[in-house]
Design an enzyme around this catalytic site. Structure first.
Site, PDB file in Angstrom:
ATOM      1  N   ALA A  66       9.083  -0.193  13.402  1.00  0.00           N
ATOM      2  CA  ALA A  66       9.275   0.330  14.752  1.00  0.00           C
ATOM      3  C   ALA A  66       9.398   1.851  14.684  1.00  0.00           C
ATOM      4  O   ALA A  66       9.647   2.427  13.624  1.00  0.00           O
ATOM      5  CB  ALA A  66      10.527  -0.271  15.380  1.00  0.00           C
ATOM      6  N   GLY A 112       9.411  -4.306  12.350  1.00  0.00           N
ATOM      7  CA  GLY A 112       8.698  -4.852  13.500  1.00  0.00           C
ATOM      8  C   GLY A 112       7.273  -5.250  13.186  1.00  0.00           C
ATOM      9  O   GLY A 112       6.710  -6.129  13.843  1.00  0.00           O
ATOM     10  N   GLU A 115       7.531  -8.612  11.701  1.00  0.00           N
ATOM     11  CA  GLU A 115       7.917  -9.510  12.798  1.00  0.00           C
ATOM     12  C   GLU A 115       6.718  -9.840  13.682  1.00  0.00           C
ATOM     13  O   GLU A 115       6.584 -10.969  14.157  1.00  0.00           O
ATOM     14  CB  GLU A 115       9.055  -8.877  13.595  1.00  0.00           C
ATOM     15  CG  GLU A 115      10.371  -8.892  12.814  1.00  0.00           C
ATOM     16  CD  GLU A 115      11.479  -8.087  13.473  1.00  0.00           C
ATOM     17  OE1 GLU A 115      12.574  -8.624  13.649  1.00  0.00           O
ATOM     18  OE2 GLU A 115      11.246  -6.900  13.811  1.00  0.00           O
ATOM     19  N   GLU A 135      15.629  -3.273   7.728  1.00  0.00           N
ATOM     20  CA  GLU A 135      16.533  -2.796   8.777  1.00  0.00           C
ATOM     21  C   GLU A 135      17.958  -2.519   8.311  1.00  0.00           C
ATOM     22  O   GLU A 135      18.596  -1.575   8.776  1.00  0.00           O
ATOM     23  CB  GLU A 135      16.557  -3.801   9.944  1.00  0.00           C
ATOM     24  CG  GLU A 135      15.326  -3.767  10.834  1.00  0.00           C
ATOM     25  CD  GLU A 135      14.199  -4.647  10.321  1.00  0.00           C
ATOM     26  OE1 GLU A 135      13.242  -4.874  11.067  1.00  0.00           O
ATOM     27  OE2 GLU A 135      14.276  -5.104   9.155  1.00  0.00           O
TER      28      GLU A 135
END
Length: 258
Positions: A66, A112, A115, A135
Protein backbone atom coordinates in the site's frame (compact mmCIF):
# COMPACT_ATOMS: atom_id res chain seq x y z
CA UNK A 1 -12.39 2.91 -19.74
CA UNK A 2 -9.90 5.66 -18.98
CA UNK A 3 -8.03 5.42 -15.68
CA UNK A 4 -4.92 7.07 -14.30
CA UNK A 5 -3.43 4.04 -12.54
CA UNK A 6 -5.03 1.04 -14.24
CA UNK A 7 -4.70 -0.33 -17.76
CA UNK A 8 -7.20 -2.71 -19.38
CA UNK A 9 -6.68 -4.92 -22.42
CA UNK A 10 -9.49 -6.97 -23.88
CA UNK A 11 -8.84 -10.05 -26.02
CA UNK A 12 -12.17 -11.57 -27.08
CA UNK A 13 -13.31 -13.36 -23.89
CA UNK A 14 -10.29 -12.35 -21.80
CA UNK A 15 -9.44 -9.09 -20.05
CA UNK A 16 -6.07 -8.17 -18.54
CA UNK A 17 -6.14 -5.60 -15.74
CA UNK A 18 -2.75 -4.04 -15.02
CA UNK A 19 -1.93 -1.89 -11.99
CA UNK A 20 0.14 0.86 -13.60
CA UNK A 21 2.16 2.86 -11.08
CA UNK A 22 5.67 1.70 -12.01
CA UNK A 23 7.46 4.56 -10.25
CA UNK A 24 5.75 3.46 -7.00
CA UNK A 25 6.23 -0.25 -7.74
CA UNK A 26 2.47 -0.32 -8.38
CA UNK A 27 1.67 0.45 -4.72
CA UNK A 28 -2.03 0.68 -3.93
CA UNK A 29 -3.45 4.05 -2.94
CA UNK A 30 -7.10 5.00 -2.49
CA UNK A 31 -7.50 6.13 -6.08
CA UNK A 32 -6.04 2.92 -7.47
CA UNK A 33 -8.33 0.83 -5.28
CA UNK A 34 -11.34 2.79 -6.57
CA UNK A 35 -10.18 2.43 -10.18
CA UNK A 36 -9.65 -1.31 -9.76
CA UNK A 37 -13.13 -1.66 -8.27
CA UNK A 38 -14.65 0.13 -11.25
CA UNK A 39 -12.60 -1.90 -13.72
CA UNK A 40 -13.55 -5.26 -12.18
CA UNK A 41 -17.20 -4.21 -11.87
CA UNK A 42 -17.48 -3.17 -15.52
CA UNK A 43 -15.69 -6.25 -16.77
CA UNK A 44 -17.90 -8.51 -14.64
CA UNK A 45 -20.94 -6.85 -16.18
CA UNK A 46 -19.57 -7.40 -19.69
CA UNK A 47 -21.05 -10.72 -20.83
CA UNK A 48 -18.26 -11.17 -23.40
CA UNK A 49 -15.60 -11.38 -20.68
CA UNK A 50 -15.19 -14.89 -19.27
CA UNK A 51 -11.87 -14.51 -17.39
CA UNK A 52 -9.89 -11.61 -15.91
CA UNK A 53 -6.11 -11.63 -15.36
CA UNK A 54 -4.75 -9.06 -12.89
CA UNK A 55 -1.07 -8.14 -12.91
CA UNK A 56 1.35 -5.27 -12.35
CA UNK A 57 3.22 -3.14 -14.87
CA UNK A 58 6.92 -3.74 -15.46
CA UNK A 59 9.05 -6.66 -14.33
CA UNK A 60 9.80 -5.64 -10.74
CA UNK A 61 6.46 -5.74 -9.00
CA UNK A 62 2.94 -7.09 -9.07
CA UNK A 63 1.96 -4.68 -6.30
CA UNK A 64 4.61 -3.83 -3.71
CA UNK A 65 2.15 -2.95 -0.94
CA UNK A 66 0.00 0.00 0.00
CA UNK A 67 1.04 3.64 -0.38
CA UNK A 68 2.23 4.28 3.19
CA UNK A 69 2.49 8.06 2.74
CA UNK A 70 -1.27 8.15 2.31
CA UNK A 71 -2.11 6.85 5.79
CA UNK A 72 0.97 7.43 7.97
CA UNK A 73 -0.83 10.08 10.06
CA UNK A 74 -4.26 8.42 10.24
CA UNK A 75 -6.24 8.18 13.48
CA UNK A 76 -7.78 4.96 14.82
CA UNK A 77 -11.09 5.87 13.20
CA UNK A 78 -9.49 6.70 9.86
CA UNK A 79 -7.44 3.48 9.89
CA UNK A 80 -10.54 1.42 10.61
CA UNK A 81 -12.43 3.07 7.77
CA UNK A 82 -9.47 2.59 5.42
CA UNK A 83 -9.54 -1.18 5.97
CA UNK A 84 -13.32 -1.41 5.83
CA UNK A 85 -13.65 0.52 2.58
CA UNK A 86 -10.71 -1.23 0.98
CA UNK A 87 -12.03 -4.69 1.74
CA UNK A 88 -15.50 -3.75 0.57
CA UNK A 89 -14.47 -2.01 -2.65
CA UNK A 90 -11.72 -4.31 -3.85
CA UNK A 91 -10.56 -7.35 -1.92
CA UNK A 92 -13.90 -8.91 -0.89
CA UNK A 93 -15.35 -7.69 -4.17
CA UNK A 94 -12.75 -9.56 -6.24
CA UNK A 95 -13.03 -12.72 -4.14
CA UNK A 96 -16.79 -12.85 -4.70
CA UNK A 97 -16.75 -11.80 -8.36
CA UNK A 98 -18.67 -14.18 -10.59
CA UNK A 99 -16.04 -13.84 -13.31
CA UNK A 100 -12.89 -15.88 -12.56
CA UNK A 101 -9.85 -13.77 -11.65
CA UNK A 102 -6.29 -15.08 -12.08
CA UNK A 103 -3.45 -13.16 -10.41
CA UNK A 104 -0.28 -13.10 -12.53
CA UNK A 105 2.29 -12.29 -9.85
CA UNK A 106 5.28 -10.73 -11.60
CA UNK A 107 7.80 -9.69 -8.94
CA UNK A 108 7.10 -8.24 -5.50
CA UNK A 109 3.67 -8.93 -4.02
CA UNK A 110 3.86 -7.43 -0.55
CA UNK A 111 1.25 -6.25 1.94
CA UNK A 112 -1.78 -5.06 0.00
CA UNK A 113 -0.27 -6.55 -3.14
CA UNK A 114 -0.25 -10.06 -1.71
CA UNK A 115 -3.71 -9.41 -0.30
CA UNK A 116 -4.93 -8.52 -3.80
CA UNK A 117 -3.32 -11.67 -5.24
CA UNK A 118 -4.94 -13.78 -2.51
CA UNK A 119 -8.34 -12.23 -3.25
CA UNK A 120 -8.06 -13.57 -6.81
CA UNK A 121 -9.44 -17.04 -7.39
CA UNK A 122 -5.97 -18.49 -7.93
CA UNK A 123 -2.41 -17.35 -8.54
CA UNK A 124 0.45 -17.95 -10.98
CA UNK A 125 3.89 -16.52 -10.13
CA UNK A 126 7.04 -15.66 -12.05
CA UNK A 127 10.24 -17.24 -10.77
CA UNK A 128 11.49 -13.85 -9.49
CA UNK A 129 8.37 -13.22 -7.41
CA UNK A 130 8.70 -12.44 -3.72
CA UNK A 131 5.68 -12.50 -1.41
CA UNK A 132 5.09 -11.36 2.12
CA UNK A 133 3.03 -9.42 4.63
CA UNK A 134 5.52 -7.00 6.25
CA UNK A 135 2.95 -4.88 8.10
CA UNK A 136 4.10 -5.71 11.64
CA UNK A 137 7.48 -4.16 10.83
CA UNK A 138 5.55 -0.88 10.53
CA UNK A 139 3.62 -1.37 13.77
CA UNK A 140 0.38 -2.36 12.06
CA UNK A 141 -1.21 -5.60 10.85
CA UNK A 142 -2.56 -6.67 7.44
CA UNK A 143 -5.87 -4.87 6.98
CA UNK A 144 -7.14 -5.96 3.58
CA UNK A 145 -7.98 -9.56 4.49
CA UNK A 146 -4.41 -10.83 4.80
CA UNK A 147 -4.75 -12.44 8.22
CA UNK A 148 -7.77 -14.40 6.99
CA UNK A 149 -6.93 -15.42 3.43
CA UNK A 150 -3.30 -16.32 4.10
CA UNK A 151 -4.24 -18.78 6.84
CA UNK A 152 -6.91 -20.28 4.58
CA UNK A 153 -4.37 -20.84 1.81
CA UNK A 154 -1.22 -21.93 3.66
CA UNK A 155 -2.52 -22.98 7.07
CA UNK A 156 -2.43 -21.25 10.44
CA UNK A 157 1.18 -22.06 11.34
CA UNK A 158 2.75 -20.85 8.11
CA UNK A 159 0.51 -17.77 8.10
CA UNK A 160 1.55 -16.92 11.66
CA UNK A 161 5.21 -17.30 10.71
CA UNK A 162 4.93 -15.06 7.64
CA UNK A 163 2.98 -12.39 9.46
CA UNK A 164 5.04 -12.35 12.66
CA UNK A 165 8.48 -12.46 11.00
CA UNK A 166 7.46 -10.06 8.18
CA UNK A 167 9.72 -12.16 5.95
CA UNK A 168 9.33 -12.51 2.21
CA UNK A 169 9.13 -15.96 0.66
CA UNK A 170 10.24 -17.03 -2.81
CA UNK A 171 7.94 -18.13 -5.60
CA UNK A 172 9.00 -21.76 -5.11
CA UNK A 173 8.26 -21.59 -1.38
CA UNK A 174 4.88 -20.06 -2.20
CA UNK A 175 4.17 -22.96 -4.53
CA UNK A 176 5.26 -25.53 -1.94
CA UNK A 177 2.98 -23.89 0.64
CA UNK A 178 -0.04 -23.76 -1.69
CA UNK A 179 -0.05 -19.99 -2.03
CA UNK A 180 0.45 -20.12 -5.82
CA UNK A 181 -0.49 -22.85 -8.30
CA UNK A 182 2.39 -22.52 -10.76
CA UNK A 183 5.83 -20.91 -11.03
CA UNK A 184 7.24 -20.06 -14.44
CA UNK A 185 9.86 -17.76 -15.93
CA UNK A 186 8.61 -14.21 -16.26
CA UNK A 187 8.43 -14.40 -20.04
CA UNK A 188 6.04 -17.36 -19.70
CA UNK A 189 3.82 -15.85 -17.00
CA UNK A 190 1.09 -14.23 -19.09
CA UNK A 191 1.13 -16.98 -21.74
CA UNK A 192 0.42 -19.60 -19.06
CA UNK A 193 -2.31 -17.45 -17.51
CA UNK A 194 -3.87 -17.02 -20.96
CA UNK A 195 -3.67 -20.76 -21.55
CA UNK A 196 -5.46 -21.45 -18.26
CA UNK A 197 -8.00 -18.74 -19.10
CA UNK A 198 -8.64 -20.45 -22.43
CA UNK A 199 -9.46 -23.71 -20.67
CA UNK A 200 -11.83 -21.86 -18.33
CA UNK A 201 -13.67 -20.16 -21.21
CA UNK A 202 -14.54 -23.58 -22.66
CA UNK A 203 -16.77 -24.21 -19.66
CA UNK A 204 -20.07 -22.81 -18.44
CA UNK A 205 -19.68 -19.31 -17.01
CA UNK A 206 -22.96 -19.76 -15.16
CA UNK A 207 -21.72 -22.92 -13.48
CA UNK A 208 -18.32 -21.37 -12.71
CA UNK A 209 -19.96 -18.39 -10.97
CA UNK A 210 -22.03 -20.81 -8.88
CA UNK A 211 -18.91 -22.82 -8.03
CA UNK A 212 -17.07 -19.66 -6.90
CA UNK A 213 -19.97 -18.79 -4.64
CA UNK A 214 -20.08 -22.30 -3.20
CA UNK A 215 -16.33 -22.55 -2.54
CA UNK A 216 -16.27 -19.12 -0.89
CA UNK A 217 -19.18 -20.06 1.36
CA UNK A 218 -16.95 -22.51 3.23
CA UNK A 219 -14.84 -19.57 4.40
CA UNK A 220 -17.73 -17.38 5.53
CA UNK A 221 -18.63 -17.30 9.23
CA UNK A 222 -21.93 -18.92 10.19
CA UNK A 223 -22.52 -20.23 6.65
CA UNK A 224 -22.80 -23.94 5.90
CA UNK A 225 -20.78 -24.39 2.71
CA UNK A 226 -22.34 -27.79 2.04
CA UNK A 227 -25.83 -26.27 2.09
CA UNK A 228 -24.78 -23.53 -0.33
CA UNK A 229 -23.29 -26.16 -2.63
CA UNK A 230 -26.51 -28.20 -2.55
CA UNK A 231 -28.58 -25.11 -3.34
CA UNK A 232 -26.36 -24.01 -6.25
CA UNK A 233 -26.14 -27.58 -7.57
CA UNK A 234 -29.92 -27.72 -7.71
CA UNK A 235 -30.21 -24.30 -9.33
CA UNK A 236 -27.84 -25.45 -12.08
CA UNK A 237 -30.53 -27.81 -13.34
CA UNK A 238 -32.66 -24.82 -14.32
CA UNK A 239 -30.03 -23.18 -16.53
CA UNK A 240 -29.63 -23.29 -20.30
CA UNK A 241 -25.98 -24.17 -19.80
CA UNK A 242 -26.96 -27.37 -17.98
CA UNK A 243 -29.26 -28.35 -20.83
CA UNK A 244 -26.58 -27.60 -23.41
CA UNK A 245 -23.79 -29.29 -21.45
CA UNK A 246 -25.65 -32.53 -20.83
CA UNK A 247 -27.09 -32.62 -24.36
CA UNK A 248 -23.63 -32.11 -25.87
CA UNK A 249 -22.22 -34.90 -23.70
CA UNK A 250 -24.92 -37.34 -24.77
CA UNK A 251 -24.50 -36.29 -28.42
CA UNK A 252 -20.69 -36.68 -28.09
CA UNK A 253 -19.91 -33.11 -29.17
CA UNK A 254 -18.39 -30.04 -27.59
CA UNK A 255 -20.89 -27.82 -25.75
CA UNK A 256 -21.67 -24.36 -27.08
CA UNK A 257 -22.32 -22.32 -23.94
CA UNK A 258 -23.99 -18.95 -24.42
Amino acid sequence: MDFENVLIEQHTNLAIVTVNRPKKLNALNTQTIKELHTAFKRLDENTEIKVIIVTGSGEKAFVAGADIKEFSDFTVEEGTELARKGQELLFDFVQNLGTPVIAAVNGFALGGGLELAMAAHFRVASSNAKMGLPEVSLGVIPGYGGTQRLSQLVGKGKAMEMIMTANMISAEEAKDWGLVNYVVEQIDLLPLCKKLAGKITNNSSVAIAAAIKSVNANYTNCVNGYSVEIENFGLSFGTNDFKEGTTAFLEKRKPNFE
